[in-house]
Design a protein around this motif. Structure first.
Motif, PDB file in Angstrom:
ATOM      1  N   VAL A   1       4.459   2.531  -3.678  1.00  0.00           N
ATOM      2  CA  VAL A   1       3.639   3.677  -4.078  1.00  0.00           C
ATOM      3  C   VAL A   1       2.231   3.534  -3.519  1.00  0.00           C
ATOM      4  O   VAL A   1       1.644   4.491  -3.001  1.00  0.00           O
ATOM      5  CB  VAL A   1       3.598   3.806  -5.619  1.00  0.00           C
ATOM      6  N   ALA A   2       1.672   2.329  -3.602  1.00  0.00           N
ATOM      7  CA  ALA A   2       0.320   2.095  -3.088  1.00  0.00           C
ATOM      8  C   ALA A   2       0.274   2.358  -1.589  1.00  0.00           C
ATOM      9  O   ALA A   2      -0.688   2.971  -1.081  1.00  0.00           O
ATOM     10  CB  ALA A   2      -0.111   0.668  -3.394  1.00  0.00           C
ATOM     11  N   GLN A   3       1.301   1.923  -0.859  1.00  0.00           N
ATOM     12  CA  GLN A   3       1.342   2.187   0.577  1.00  0.00           C
ATOM     13  C   GLN A   3       1.403   3.678   0.861  1.00  0.00           C
ATOM     14  O   GLN A   3       0.747   4.168   1.795  1.00  0.00           O
ATOM     15  CB  GLN A   3       2.558   1.480   1.195  1.00  0.00           C
ATOM     16  N   GLU A   4       2.166   4.403   0.061  1.00  0.00           N
ATOM     17  CA  GLU A   4       2.278   5.852   0.238  1.00  0.00           C
ATOM     18  C   GLU A   4       0.935   6.541  -0.014  1.00  0.00           C
ATOM     19  O   GLU A   4       0.530   7.443   0.722  1.00  0.00           O
ATOM     20  CB  GLU A   4       3.349   6.412  -0.700  1.00  0.00           C
ATOM     21  N   VAL A   5       0.216   6.113  -1.051  1.00  0.00           N
ATOM     22  CA  VAL A   5      -1.102   6.689  -1.347  1.00  0.00           C
ATOM     23  C   VAL A   5      -2.070   6.408  -0.205  1.00  0.00           C
ATOM     24  O   VAL A   5      -2.827   7.296   0.225  1.00  0.00           O
ATOM     25  CB  VAL A   5      -1.639   6.126  -2.679  1.00  0.00           C
ATOM     26  N   GLU A   6      -2.056   5.192   0.294  1.00  0.00           N
ATOM     27  CA  GLU A   6      -2.950   4.838   1.403  1.00  0.00           C
ATOM     28  C   GLU A   6      -2.656   5.690   2.638  1.00  0.00           C
ATOM     29  O   GLU A   6      -3.574   6.170   3.314  1.00  0.00           O
ATOM     30  CB  GLU A   6      -2.811   3.351   1.735  1.00  0.00           C
ATOM     31  N   ARG A   7      -1.364   5.878   2.929  1.00  0.00           N
ATOM     32  CA  ARG A   7      -0.987   6.657   4.106  1.00  0.00           C
ATOM     33  C   ARG A   7      -1.346   8.131   3.938  1.00  0.00           C
ATOM     34  O   ARG A   7      -1.915   8.759   4.837  1.00  0.00           O
ATOM     35  CB  ARG A   7       0.526   6.517   4.351  1.00  0.00           C
ATOM     36  N   GLN A   8      -1.038   8.685   2.770  1.00  0.00           N
ATOM     37  CA  GLN A   8      -1.224  10.121   2.562  1.00  0.00           C
ATOM     38  C   GLN A   8      -2.690  10.527   2.497  1.00  0.00           C
ATOM     39  O   GLN A   8      -3.071  11.579   3.001  1.00  0.00           O
ATOM     40  CB  GLN A   8      -0.512  10.549   1.272  1.00  0.00           C
ATOM     41  N   PHE A   9      -3.531   9.657   1.907  1.00  0.00           N
ATOM     42  CA  PHE A   9      -4.932  10.031   1.706  1.00  0.00           C
ATOM     43  C   PHE A   9      -5.894   9.292   2.639  1.00  0.00           C
ATOM     44  O   PHE A   9      -7.113   9.474   2.540  1.00  0.00           O
ATOM     45  CB  PHE A   9      -5.333   9.766   0.249  1.00  0.00           C
ATOM     46  N   HIS A  10      -5.355   8.446   3.530  1.00  0.00           N
ATOM     47  CA  HIS A  10      -6.180   7.705   4.492  1.00  0.00           C
ATOM     48  C   HIS A  10      -7.240   6.865   3.775  1.00  0.00           C
ATOM     49  O   HIS A  10      -8.427   6.919   4.096  1.00  0.00           O
ATOM     50  CB  HIS A  10      -6.854   8.661   5.478  1.00  0.00           C
ATOM     51  N   VAL A  11      -6.794   6.093   2.785  1.00  0.00           N
ATOM     52  CA  VAL A  11      -7.677   5.218   2.019  1.00  0.00           C
ATOM     53  C   VAL A  11      -7.069   3.824   1.990  1.00  0.00           C
ATOM     54  O   VAL A  11      -5.927   3.611   2.421  1.00  0.00           O
ATOM     55  CB  VAL A  11      -7.872   5.727   0.570  1.00  0.00           C
ATOM     56  N   LYS A  12      -7.857   2.856   1.490  1.00  0.00           N
ATOM     57  CA  LYS A  12      -7.359   1.507   1.241  1.00  0.00           C
ATOM     58  C   LYS A  12      -7.503   1.218  -0.246  1.00  0.00           C
ATOM     59  O   LYS A  12      -8.519   1.562  -0.871  1.00  0.00           O
ATOM     60  CB  LYS A  12      -8.146   0.473   2.033  1.00  0.00           C
ATOM     61  N   LEU A  13      -6.497   0.585  -0.827  1.00  0.00           N
ATOM     62  CA  LEU A  13      -6.525   0.199  -2.230  1.00  0.00           C
ATOM     63  C   LEU A  13      -6.643  -1.315  -2.325  1.00  0.00           C
ATOM     64  O   LEU A  13      -5.926  -2.047  -1.624  1.00  0.00           O
ATOM     65  CB  LEU A  13      -5.260   0.667  -2.953  1.00  0.00           C
ATOM     66  N   ARG A  14      -7.547  -1.788  -3.187  1.00  0.00           N
ATOM     67  CA  ARG A  14      -7.688  -3.224  -3.420  1.00  0.00           C
ATOM     68  C   ARG A  14      -7.473  -3.505  -4.903  1.00  0.00           C
ATOM     69  O   ARG A  14      -8.232  -3.024  -5.749  1.00  0.00           O
ATOM     70  CB  ARG A  14      -9.078  -3.713  -3.007  1.00  0.00           C
ATOM     71  N   PHE A  15      -6.449  -4.249  -5.209  1.00  0.00           N
ATOM     72  CA  PHE A  15      -6.107  -4.552  -6.592  1.00  0.00           C
ATOM     73  C   PHE A  15      -6.759  -5.866  -7.009  1.00  0.00           C
ATOM     74  O   PHE A  15      -6.680  -6.863  -6.277  1.00  0.00           O
ATOM     75  CB  PHE A  15      -4.594  -4.643  -6.772  1.00  0.00           C
TER      76      PHE A  15
END
Length: 441
Positions: free
Chosen positions: A32-46
């Protein structure tokens, strides 16, 4: 056709094949995190380990028009929160009770503004706030447990260029002390009964940078003393010499202990120093020291002490941040009267002079557009909106740096009549840490 469908299904990952109501549309959080990063062109750091975590109704949490609503839906399931950072990065962290989003601060200020529309309505709320903060902090019971009228231990007086330093130690609760240093203007002679002129007093609660022995704190207090003010700072609970007595800093007791330190030092300075002008008492601190600047000003008057005349909370006042340490929010004072925040607690100081210093690199970035107008509205109930000031430094970050110190010098020079020409930090002596400790007490 059936064979083609079967080939397509078998080629899907397991989680994609299981996307049905019966499986709660669950997907691995990593995917899911990879999908969010791809769709919105962002990076997530947990900030936490997400290995093996599965998110139910995963795709239904994604809002194609908003990455932040998407992150809110994802984080809600795990009791997490998201925070925007630079370069399209979002930090994902566990829920923090003391930190909120800026829009929540705006909603809080809007709610507060609806509670009072006149001086009379505000003063009713103000009285309730002071009473309940005092109760929730537990300050009355704590002061009852303190040593009555402790005998101070005063260290050797050190003479510098235009000022002196002298360490002070007061027993607060049995076996536990408040350790501080008094910075005072140097006078070459002292009259028999009283000083030839009285000085304003500025109590300086400390922040977390990392101790009161650091250079910038010595520069600030030494400079204010050279300008004509008596200043006193003190160890944070569990910092400096206090650490030897109480141990860990980040406990709820630190909140009330530090508040009591400020009250006890203020009481001592007013009762036993003969060089203090009781009509010119100030409080100034940064970050966590800003929290305790506001708290000390709020409490002092409620205990019948001389009124604090001016305060300068630095890099602290925000409607969406209560202080990230238990020494600032360990006791639930922010729940007073159905919910409050630091700007409202600061507003209880109206209409006396207040300087709010903010910057663009921390939670105070919203002060010019959000918190300052709120404070000015409260001050306008007394026809004194100009008595609350803001120095905003948009290109600076969270510190008590030179620009912030200069703003403090300007403020106290103006409201207390200090000699601004003496504000030369190069003439302040930076003392070794041991020189600022009470030894052999």
């Amino acid at each position: 056709m059936k064979k083609l469908w079967l080939l397509l299904v078998l080629g899907m990952p397991v989680w994609a094949q299981a996307q049905t109501y019966d499986t709660h549309y669950a997907r691995p959080l990593h995917n899911v995190a990879q999908e969010v990063e791809r769709q919105f062109h962002v990076k997530l750091r947990f900030d936490m380990d997400t290995t093996g975590l599965t998110l139910p109704y995963a795709d239904f949490r994604i809002r194609p028009y908003s990455v932040e609503e998407t992150l809110t839906n994802i984080c809600r399931y795990y009791d997490w929160n998201w925070w925007p950072r630079k370069n399209n990065l979002y930090r994902i962290s566990r829920f923090e009770y003391y930190r909120r989003h800026e829009n929540e601060g705006r909603e809080m200020i809007a709610w507060l503004n609806k509670l009072y529309n006149s001086k009379e309505e505000w003063e009713h709320r103000r009285g309730q706030l002071i009473s309940e903060v005092r109760q929730r902090l537990g300050i009355d019971a704590f002061l009852d447990s303190c040593v009555a009228d402790p005998k101070p231990i005063l260290g050797k007086m050190h003479r510098h260029n235009g000022y002196t330093t002298q360490n002070i130690c007061l027993e607060l609760t049995p076996g536990q002390h408040v350790f501080g240093t008094i910075y005072a203007p140097y006078r070459s002679h002292k009259p028999h009964k009283a000083y030839s002129s009285l000085s304003p007093l500025i109590i300086c609660p400390d922040g977390h940078w990392p101790s009161r022995y650091r250079d910038d704190e010595q520069q600030r207090l030494g400079t204010l003393a050279r300008m004509g003010a008596v200043c006193v700072d003190f160890d944070l609970y569990g910092y400096g010499q206090s650490k030897e007595e109480v141990g860990e800093h980040a406990v709820a007791r630190a909140h009330v202990f530090q508040a009591a330190c400020g009250l006890k030092l203020l009481d001592y300075m007013l009762r036993y120093r003969r060089d203090i002008d009781i009509t010119r008492i100030g409080v100034c601190g940064g970050s966590g020291g800003g929290t305790h600047t506001i708290l000390l000003a709020l409490l002092a008057e409620s205990f019948g002490m001389p009124r604090i005349a001016a305060i300068a909370p630095v890099v602290h006042v925000a409607s969406h941040f209560d202080g990230g340490c238990p020494c600032e929010s360990g006791m639930p004072v922010q729940l007073a009267c159905g919910g409050t925040c630091e700007p409202e607690l600061a507003a209880t100081f109206a209409p006396r002079p207040m300087l709010v210093v903010s910057d663009g690199g921390d939670w105070t970035s919203t002060v010019p557009e959000l918190e300052l107008p709120y404070l000015q509205r409260i001050y306008s109930f007394y026809d004194n909106a100009d008595r609350v000031e803001n120095v905003h430094l948009p290109d600076e970050r969270h510190d008590f740096g030179p620009s912030k110190r200069q703003a403090v010098y300007d403020f106290f020079a103006r409201v207390f009549g200090l000699d601004r020409s003496k504000a030369n930090e190069d003439l302040v002596t930076i003392q070794p840490e041991d020189d600022l400790k009470t030894l052999h007490f």
